[in-house]
Design a protein around this motif. Structure first.
Motif, mmCIF file in Angstrom:
data_model
loop_
_atom_site.group_PDB
_atom_site.id
_atom_site.type_symbol
_atom_site.label_atom_id
_atom_site.label_comp_id
_atom_site.label_asym_id
_atom_site.label_seq_id
_atom_site.Cartn_x
_atom_site.Cartn_y
_atom_site.Cartn_z
ATOM 1 N N GLU A 1 49.102 12.739 26.172
ATOM 2 C CA GLU A 1 50.282 12.709 27.011
ATOM 3 C C GLU A 1 50.674 14.309 26.612
ATOM 4 O O GLU A 1 51.256 15.107 27.758
ATOM 5 N N ILE A 2 50.587 14.835 25.691
ATOM 6 C CA ILE A 2 50.702 16.473 25.342
ATOM 7 C C ILE A 2 49.912 17.148 26.087
ATOM 8 O O ILE A 2 50.351 18.112 26.815
ATOM 9 N N HIS B 1 58.769 12.822 24.758
ATOM 10 C CA HIS B 1 59.854 12.338 24.211
ATOM 11 C C HIS B 1 59.616 10.716 23.965
ATOM 12 O O HIS B 1 58.931 9.950 24.869
ATOM 13 N N PHE B 2 59.682 10.327 22.661
ATOM 14 C CA PHE B 2 59.424 8.472 22.542
ATOM 15 C C PHE B 2 60.578 7.884 22.856
ATOM 16 O O PHE B 2 61.575 8.615 23.078
ATOM 17 N N GLU B 3 60.267 6.636 23.002
ATOM 18 C CA GLU B 3 61.411 5.834 23.035
ATOM 19 C C GLU B 3 62.496 5.633 22.143
ATOM 20 O O GLU B 3 63.819 5.473 22.511
ATOM 21 N N GLY C 1 63.928 8.085 20.892
ATOM 22 C CA GLY C 1 64.646 9.274 20.800
ATOM 23 C C GLY C 1 64.026 10.584 20.096
ATOM 24 O O GLY C 1 64.251 11.820 20.528
ATOM 25 N N LYS C 2 62.830 10.273 19.565
ATOM 26 C CA LYS C 2 62.094 11.481 18.625
ATOM 27 C C LYS C 2 61.370 12.255 19.754
ATOM 28 O O LYS C 2 60.862 11.658 20.648
ATOM 29 N N THR C 3 61.276 13.478 19.516
ATOM 30 C CA THR C 3 60.616 14.279 20.427
ATOM 31 C C THR C 3 59.617 15.267 19.712
ATOM 32 O O THR C 3 59.451 15.531 18.380
ATOM 33 N N ILE C 4 58.356 15.586 20.388
ATOM 34 C CA ILE C 4 57.356 16.501 19.834
ATOM 35 C C ILE C 4 57.350 17.754 20.577
ATOM 36 O O ILE C 4 57.274 17.679 21.723
#
Length: 299
Positions: free
Chosen positions: A194-195, A250-252, A254-257
Motif C-alpha cells: 500500500e505504501i 491510514h490504518f482502520e 486511526g494510526k498513520t504511517i
C-alpha cells in the motif's frame, strides 16, 4: 461551404489522415492520426493546424507551420505535395513521417479544403501491432499501475536518440523510499504494498504529461523529466519529495504511517548512454540516503 469528406475517406486507415478547411481549421482527424500523434480527435478538431499542434520541422530544424507548410501550399496552388518531416508527438518526442497533401474541390473546382496523409516511417503495420500488443502486456507495473522498468527503458532510449538528433535536453530522477524494509518488517508486506501504491500515485499525479514515472524495482522509482537546467530539475525533485512526505497510509484504528524519499538526479549529456545516465542519478540518490535521507541530490 459545406462538403462531405467522410464518404471519401476511411476513418480507420492505418495511416494518419486529417482534413483542414480553407482557413486551415482541422475538421477531420482519423484513428491513424490519433495512434501516430497521441492526440485524440476531440483534442484537435476545430483547432487550426497553424496553432503548431504537431510542430512540423524539416531535417534542418526549420519550423514549417508558418513557413513551408505543405498543406498551405496545396491550398494555395492546388498541387499534390510530398515531404518528409518530423512531427512532435503529444508526449514530446519527434517522429519521422512522410506526408502527402491533396486538395479537395467543390463542384465548381474551387479549392475548399485539403487532406494530409502521413505515414509513420518507423514501423511497418505488422511490427506496430506486435509492439502494441507487447506494450500493453509489459508496460504497466501490476502493483502500482505506473510504467514498469521495461517501458521506461524503451522511452529512455527514444529520449536519448532524440537528444542526439535534435539536442533536446532532459533529466532523470532516481527515487528510493526511506526505511522501506522497516515498514515491511514492522507492518507486513501488504502494508508495504500500500505504501508503494501511495508513493507511486503521489509521484505520477505531480509530474507533467510529457514526463514519465516508472517503478524501477523494489521500492525504487525513476522519473523521466523534460527540463533544460539543473535548477529546474532540482525544483521538480523537491516538489515530489515534499508531496510524498505529506502523504500517509491510514490504518482502520486511526494510526498513520508517513514515509519519505531520497532523490538523486542528473541531466543527460550528449555522450551519455542509458547506463551512464542512470549510474550518475543512482550515485546521487545514494549520496542523499547516506547524508540523512529525505533530501535531493542533483548534479
Amino acid at each position: 461551404m459545406e462538403f462531405k469528406y467522410n464518404e471519401n475517406l476511411i476513418p480507420y486507415l492505418y495511416e494518419g489522415v486529417y482534413v483542414v478547411d480553407k482557413k486551415r481549421k482541422i475538421i477531420f482527424w482519423n484513428e491513424g492520426s490519433e495512434r501516430i500523434t497521441g492526440y485524440t480527435s476531440d483534442e484537435v478538431t476545430n483547432s487550426f493546424c497553424y496553432h503548431n499542434i504537431l510542430q512540423h520541422i524539416d531535417e534542418t530544424g526549420k519550423q514549417l507551420c508558418f513557413n513551408g507548410c505543405p498543406l498551405q501550399k496545396t491550398l494555395n496552388d492546388g498541387m499534390i505535395n510530398e515531404a518528409r518531416v518530423y512531427l512532435k508527438h503529444k508526449d514530446g518526442y519527434r517522429i519521422p513521417v512522410m506526408v502527402k497533401t491533396l486538395p479537395i474541390r467543390d463542384e465548381m473546382q474551387n479549392i475548399v479544403a485539403a487532406i494530409e496523409v502521413f505515414t509513420d516511417e518507423r514501423f511497418q503495420k505488422q511490427i506496430y501491432h506486435e509492439n502494441q500488443e507487447l506494450k500493453d502486456k509489459l508496460r504497466i507495473d501490476p502493483l502500482t499501475q505506473i510504467a514498469n522498468r521495461h517501458f521506461f527503458d524503451f522511452q529512455l532510449s527514444k529520449k536519448l536518440e532524440e537528444a542526439k538528433v535534435f539536442a533536446n535536453p532532459f533529466g532523470i530522477l532516481m527515487i528510493d523510499i526511506d526505511y522501506f524494509k522497516q515498514v515491511n518488517d514492522t507492518y507486513g508486506h501488504l502494508v508495504g504494498d500500500e505504501i508503494l501504491k501511495i508513493v507511486a500515485k503521489s509521484l505520477s499525479s505531480n509530474i507533467e504529461k510529457t514526463d514519465l514515472v516508472s517503478r524501477w524495482g523494489g521500492e525504487e522509482f525513476i522519473v523521466l523529466v523534460d527540463v533544460t537546467s539543473i535548477d529546474d530539475l532540482l525544483k521538480i525533485a523537491e516538489r515530489l519529495r515534499r508531496v510524498v512526505e505529506a502523504s500517509s497510509y491510514h490504518f482502520e484504528n486511526g494510526k498513520t504511517i508517513q514515509v519519505t524519499i531520497s532523490i538523486g538526479g542528473t541531466l543527460a549529456k550528449p555522450e551519455d548512454s542509458a547506463k551512464t545516465l542512470i549510474a550518475r542519478a543512482d550515485e546521487n540518490m545514494y549520496f542523499a540516503k547516506q547524508n540523512g535521507r529525505n533530501q535531493s541530490k542533483i548534479s
